[in-house]
Write a protein that holds these residues in place. Sequence first.
Motif, PDB file in Angstrom:
ATOM      1  N   ASN A 162       0.819  -1.218   0.000  1.00 21.61           N
ATOM      2  CA  ASN A 162       0.000   0.000   0.000  1.00 21.61           C
ATOM      3  C   ASN A 162       0.851   1.266   0.000  1.00 21.61           C
ATOM      4  N   VAL A 189      -0.612  -3.718  -3.740  1.00 18.79           N
ATOM      5  CA  VAL A 189      -1.791  -3.054  -3.183  1.00 18.79           C
ATOM      6  C   VAL A 189      -2.765  -4.127  -2.750  1.00 18.79           C
ATOM      7  N   HIS A 196      -5.820   3.938  -1.066  1.00 14.37           N
ATOM      8  CA  HIS A 196      -4.705   3.021  -0.866  1.00 14.37           C
ATOM      9  C   HIS A 196      -4.033   2.625  -2.181  1.00 14.37           C
ATOM     10  N   LYS A 197      -4.743   2.723  -3.280  1.00 19.27           N
ATOM     11  CA  LYS A 197      -4.156   2.265  -4.540  1.00 19.27           C
ATOM     12  C   LYS A 197      -3.748   3.403  -5.472  1.00 19.27           C
ATOM     13  N   THR A 295      -5.161  -4.078   5.383  1.00 22.05           N
ATOM     14  CA  THR A 295      -5.538  -2.678   5.167  1.00 22.05           C
ATOM     15  C   THR A 295      -6.551  -2.194   6.193  1.00 22.05           C
ATOM     16  N   SER A 424      -3.398  -0.511   7.975  1.00 18.08           N
ATOM     17  CA  SER A 424      -3.013   0.709   7.261  1.00 18.08           C
ATOM     18  C   SER A 424      -3.493   1.981   7.927  1.00 18.08           C
TER      19      SER A 424
END
Length: 505
Positions: A162, A189, A196-197, A295, A424
């Motif tokens: 990420n 990712v 996040h991407k 994540t 994350s």
Amino acid sequence: MSLRSSAVDGGRARALASRSRDGSTVRPRRMNPRARASADDGARARVESSGVGVSRRGNLLALGTALGSLVSEGPARAMANYARTLQDAYGAATSKAIAPERWYPYWWALPLAPYGSKATARAEAVSGEVWTFDQLQGLLDVLVNVRMTVARLEDGGLWVHNPIAPTPELVKMMRELERAHGPVKHIVVGSAAIEHKIYSGPFSKFFPSADVWLPPKNWTFPVDVPLETYVPFYPNGSPKTLPMESLGGERNVPWADEIEHAVLHVGGSSLRNFKDPWFVDTAFYLKRTKTVVLTDVMEKVSMQAPPVCQINPQPLLVRSMDKPGDAPPNSAQARSDGWGKTVLFGLLFNPNAVKFEFSGDIANDLLDGFTWDPSWRDDFEALVARPMFVPPILAVLAFPRRRDTVKRWSNVVASWDFESIIPSHLDGPFSATPEQFTEAIDFALTATPYEQFGANAKSLVDVDDLSVQLKSLETPEPLSMELRTAIKPIEISETDSISDELERV
């Protein structure tokens, strides 16, 4: 954070977060958070960074000058504009002119605060093996950390999870790791969430020999535009598609001997024709360090804000205000209070303890038009007391639609012999066992929203009810009997009656 969650209301549901092996209710041991927060104000979390930063003294001088000009207009005027002054001081301290090494020029592709300014806090999660890099994202002054995790590969090179905004500061930090451990080989990712991407393409520009991996059925909200079209920065041959799983050394990814993974897909939305997933997360198991990296599925929160939030703490001070014009000092307690309210705002649609007062000046109202009931502290401390938790938007709106899918995925994760989790957002890493992970997932799958989050669940329950009426989400389905039999029943203390919670709603 795109996934919002809810705190436990009034402290009444704290007992639901932890149960003993015999099924009886166990109240989490309460630490003394206020004593911890009142520790030496000069003690700040250690933040590894490079380049020229904005000094704390410089921030305070700028803030003092601004406050002095307001005070000259009279105490009432100064109090009324205190939040705006803090915001202006934050804007000055994070400008491109002051901190060019923290500037990200493509911020407009995802216009979240603090926009172009992306300070980075680096930490060593596992000595010589795993590192975390945190930046900030949010709306207005509600800023939470977003995290990139980097792991050393056994045969040399780095595996990146990420990626975050590739500012000069962050790239310099990565070059230091590359000199010590070899080049970035894989940029992975694990989520379909845009925040996040979206940095994976720009990040890969600085590491063009690395492969970029995106999860399967990866779509971009609100329209299904391929990410490589929206952010056209990928090297030739990328992005690649991450397989649904790589278990037991299955060699369908280059890192399979060292890192296993399992992808979670949760569907049930009219946006995806009730078929393709609208929530995607991936758990990665770093075998050598016994670490799970994911994540959004699991979170942990502490009383004090992560280091990246305290590089420039003005947003925390704005959020610490109990009522309009309630000017806080820059102290450890104020920063802790600001973090607690930031978490409640960031994880809730509508925290039960806050009231919004509209005076007609929307710009100021969005900063300090909030009055907090003292019960907010119980809500936050209840979250802190939990070993870990599933964010409520998942527990209430997503997971109930595909309970069997979630449970089967969690069984795979629980089969790994891990000792810590790095998500994350919020805390990371934090200590965790497969048993604790399973208990948190099972609690999210079997308890009612009010059992999980008290009166704070009401807004999410209302959204859930409306989504069923509008047929925008599937009707929730219970766990199958096959999967339910292994789950211990939830015990609710008589003193923690859910009816008491409902009476407060």
